[in-house]
Scaffold this motif. Sequence first.
Motif, PDB file in Angstrom:
ATOM      1  N   UNK A   1     -80.830 -21.861  42.532  1.00 51.99           N
ATOM      2  CA  UNK A   1     -81.114 -20.878  41.511  1.00 51.99           C
ATOM      3  C   UNK A   1     -79.931 -20.434  40.884  1.00 51.99           C
ATOM      4  N   UNK A   2     -79.540 -20.635  39.458  1.00 50.70           N
ATOM      5  CA  UNK A   2     -78.536 -20.170  39.028  1.00 50.70           C
ATOM      6  C   UNK A   2     -78.632 -18.252  38.623  1.00 50.70           C
ATOM      7  N   UNK A   3     -77.563 -17.678  38.843  1.00 51.73           N
ATOM      8  CA  UNK A   3     -77.878 -16.408  38.414  1.00 51.73           C
ATOM      9  C   UNK A   3     -77.921 -16.226  36.804  1.00 51.73           C
ATOM     10  N   UNK A   4     -77.532 -17.077  36.178  1.00 49.88           N
ATOM     11  CA  UNK A   4     -77.531 -17.160  34.665  1.00 49.88           C
ATOM     12  C   UNK A   4     -78.271 -18.271  34.318  1.00 49.88           C
ATOM     13  N   UNK A   5     -79.653 -18.316  33.900  1.00 48.78           N
ATOM     14  CA  UNK A   5     -80.249 -19.505  33.626  1.00 48.78           C
ATOM     15  C   UNK A   5     -80.282 -19.796  32.103  1.00 48.78           C
ATOM     16  N   UNK A   6     -80.717 -21.139  31.782  1.00 46.82           N
ATOM     17  CA  UNK A   6     -80.758 -21.512  30.518  1.00 46.82           C
ATOM     18  C   UNK A   6     -81.640 -21.044  29.649  1.00 46.82           C
ATOM     19  N   UNK A   7     -82.690 -20.642  30.302  1.00 45.13           N
ATOM     20  CA  UNK A   7     -83.572 -19.771  29.327  1.00 45.13           C
ATOM     21  C   UNK A   7     -83.166 -18.485  28.823  1.00 45.13           C
ATOM     22  N   UNK A   8     -82.290 -18.015  29.299  1.00 41.37           N
ATOM     23  CA  UNK A   8     -81.504 -16.501  29.188  1.00 41.37           C
ATOM     24  C   UNK A   8     -80.533 -17.033  28.166  1.00 41.37           C
ATOM     25  N   UNK A   9     -79.817 -18.071  28.125  1.00 42.93           N
ATOM     26  CA  UNK A   9     -79.095 -18.618  27.131  1.00 42.93           C
ATOM     27  C   UNK A   9     -79.498 -18.830  25.844  1.00 42.93           C
ATOM     28  N   UNK A  10     -80.805 -19.504  26.030  1.00 44.00           N
ATOM     29  CA  UNK A  10     -81.870 -19.779  24.893  1.00 44.00           C
ATOM     30  C   UNK A  10     -82.155 -18.397  24.089  1.00 44.00           C
ATOM     31  N   UNK A  11     -82.150 -17.504  24.645  1.00 45.88           N
ATOM     32  CA  UNK A  11     -82.726 -16.279  24.167  1.00 45.88           C
ATOM     33  C   UNK A  11     -81.360 -15.578  23.347  1.00 45.88           C
ATOM     34  N   UNK A  12     -80.309 -15.631  24.185  1.00 52.49           N
ATOM     35  CA  UNK A  12     -79.056 -15.121  23.766  1.00 52.49           C
ATOM     36  C   UNK A  12     -78.759 -15.846  22.293  1.00 52.49           C
ATOM     37  N   UNK A  13     -78.720 -17.109  22.220  1.00 55.44           N
ATOM     38  CA  UNK A  13     -78.338 -17.922  21.136  1.00 55.44           C
ATOM     39  C   UNK A  13     -79.481 -18.525  20.435  1.00 55.44           C
ATOM     40  N   UNK A  14     -80.515 -18.038  20.411  1.00 51.17           N
ATOM     41  CA  UNK A  14     -81.594 -18.567  19.780  1.00 51.17           C
ATOM     42  C   UNK A  14     -81.373 -20.167  19.408  1.00 51.17           C
ATOM     43  N   UNK A  15     -81.444 -21.003  20.457  1.00 50.58           N
ATOM     44  CA  UNK A  15     -81.229 -22.341  20.257  1.00 50.58           C
ATOM     45  C   UNK A  15     -82.302 -22.883  19.642  1.00 50.58           C
ATOM     46  N   UNK A  16     -82.059 -24.024  18.965  1.00 49.30           N
ATOM     47  CA  UNK A  16     -82.982 -24.881  18.338  1.00 49.30           C
ATOM     48  C   UNK A  16     -84.137 -25.725  19.200  1.00 49.30           C
ATOM     49  N   UNK A  17     -85.478 -25.655  19.125  1.00 48.62           N
ATOM     50  CA  UNK A  17     -86.063 -26.274  20.018  1.00 48.62           C
ATOM     51  C   UNK A  17     -86.072 -27.841  20.252  1.00 48.62           C
ATOM     52  N   UNK A  18     -85.610 -28.213  18.798  1.00 44.43           N
ATOM     53  CA  UNK A  18     -85.401 -29.924  18.950  1.00 44.43           C
ATOM     54  C   UNK A  18     -84.112 -30.367  19.698  1.00 44.43           C
ATOM     55  N   UNK A  19     -83.492 -29.468  19.985  1.00 49.57           N
ATOM     56  CA  UNK A  19     -82.183 -29.706  20.614  1.00 49.57           C
ATOM     57  C   UNK A  19     -81.880 -29.294  22.144  1.00 49.57           C
ATOM     58  N   UNK A  20     -83.069 -29.097  22.749  1.00 54.50           N
ATOM     59  CA  UNK A  20     -83.329 -28.451  23.975  1.00 54.50           C
ATOM     60  C   UNK A  20     -82.635 -29.471  25.064  1.00 54.50           C
ATOM     61  N   UNK A  21     -82.853 -30.588  24.850  1.00 61.30           N
ATOM     62  CA  UNK A  21     -82.550 -31.655  26.034  1.00 61.30           C
ATOM     63  C   UNK A  21     -80.812 -31.623  25.884  1.00 61.30           C
ATOM     64  N   UNK A  22     -80.351 -31.759  24.675  1.00 60.41           N
ATOM     65  CA  UNK A  22     -78.838 -31.923  24.796  1.00 60.41           C
ATOM     66  C   UNK A  22     -78.105 -30.647  25.077  1.00 60.41           C
ATOM     67  N   UNK A  23     -78.777 -29.286  24.872  1.00 57.68           N
ATOM     68  CA  UNK A  23     -78.229 -27.857  24.944  1.00 57.68           C
ATOM     69  C   UNK A  23     -78.307 -27.772  26.588  1.00 57.68           C
ATOM     70  N   UNK A  24     -79.443 -28.345  27.120  1.00 52.95           N
ATOM     71  CA  UNK A  24     -79.594 -28.196  28.520  1.00 52.95           C
ATOM     72  C   UNK A  24     -78.426 -29.034  29.439  1.00 52.95           C
ATOM     73  N   UNK A  25     -77.965 -30.221  28.939  1.00 54.23           N
ATOM     74  CA  UNK A  25     -76.991 -31.017  29.547  1.00 54.23           C
ATOM     75  C   UNK A  25     -75.630 -30.099  29.532  1.00 54.23           C
ATOM     76  N   UNK A  26     -75.417 -29.687  28.209  1.00 48.09           N
ATOM     77  CA  UNK A  26     -74.316 -29.069  27.754  1.00 48.09           C
ATOM     78  C   UNK A  26     -73.999 -27.691  28.893  1.00 48.09           C
ATOM     79  N   UNK A  27     -75.245 -27.081  28.604  1.00 50.50           N
ATOM     80  CA  UNK A  27     -75.011 -25.745  29.568  1.00 50.50           C
ATOM     81  C   UNK A  27     -74.797 -26.364  31.137  1.00 50.50           C
TER      82      UNK A  27
END
Length: 164
Positions: free
Chosen positions: A1-27
């Motif tokens: 478990x990472x101390x900084x999750x992708x879900x938290x990044x999503x909230x901070x940057x308000x990432x687009x739902x249709x780019x989730x897979x790509x954003x998760x790989x980049x994260x």
Amino acid sequence: MTPFSFEELQKILELKPDEIDTDLLIFNSTLFYVENLLGYQLADKNYNELQTVKDYKVYTEQEHITEMINIIDMTTKLSITHCVIDGRRIIFFNPKLEGHTVFLNYNAGFTEETFPADLKEVIVKLFLLKKKEFIKQINHEEETGLEIPENIQNIIYLYRRKCL
């Protein structure tokens, strides 16, 4: 478990739902990149070590100890309870331990509560840089390579030096 999750990044940057897979790989790539630059893993995990007591102390290999689970004198096979843990340094009170090998079982790394805000900021900024670079590659634009700004490098070097 990472101390900084992708879900938290999503909230901070308000990432687009249709780019989730790509954003998760980049994260994930960004986390791996930061860990490689730092020279240690960010997540809190368990470590086991054998260390030899010298001058009534030993030094753990990992920084950011969150919990010392067990210290065992390998000569007597007894658990050691009387010691002081100061960062990576463990100081023993029993002079008979001098020269003995001790087994250390501990957890080290960052938790969600202890993760430094400046490292979180570094990950967010590097994520944005990596995403920008990814978009350039998809659009076949001029490749410039990923250049880390000096302010981000300084924070990474600060945490890297702390663990040397």
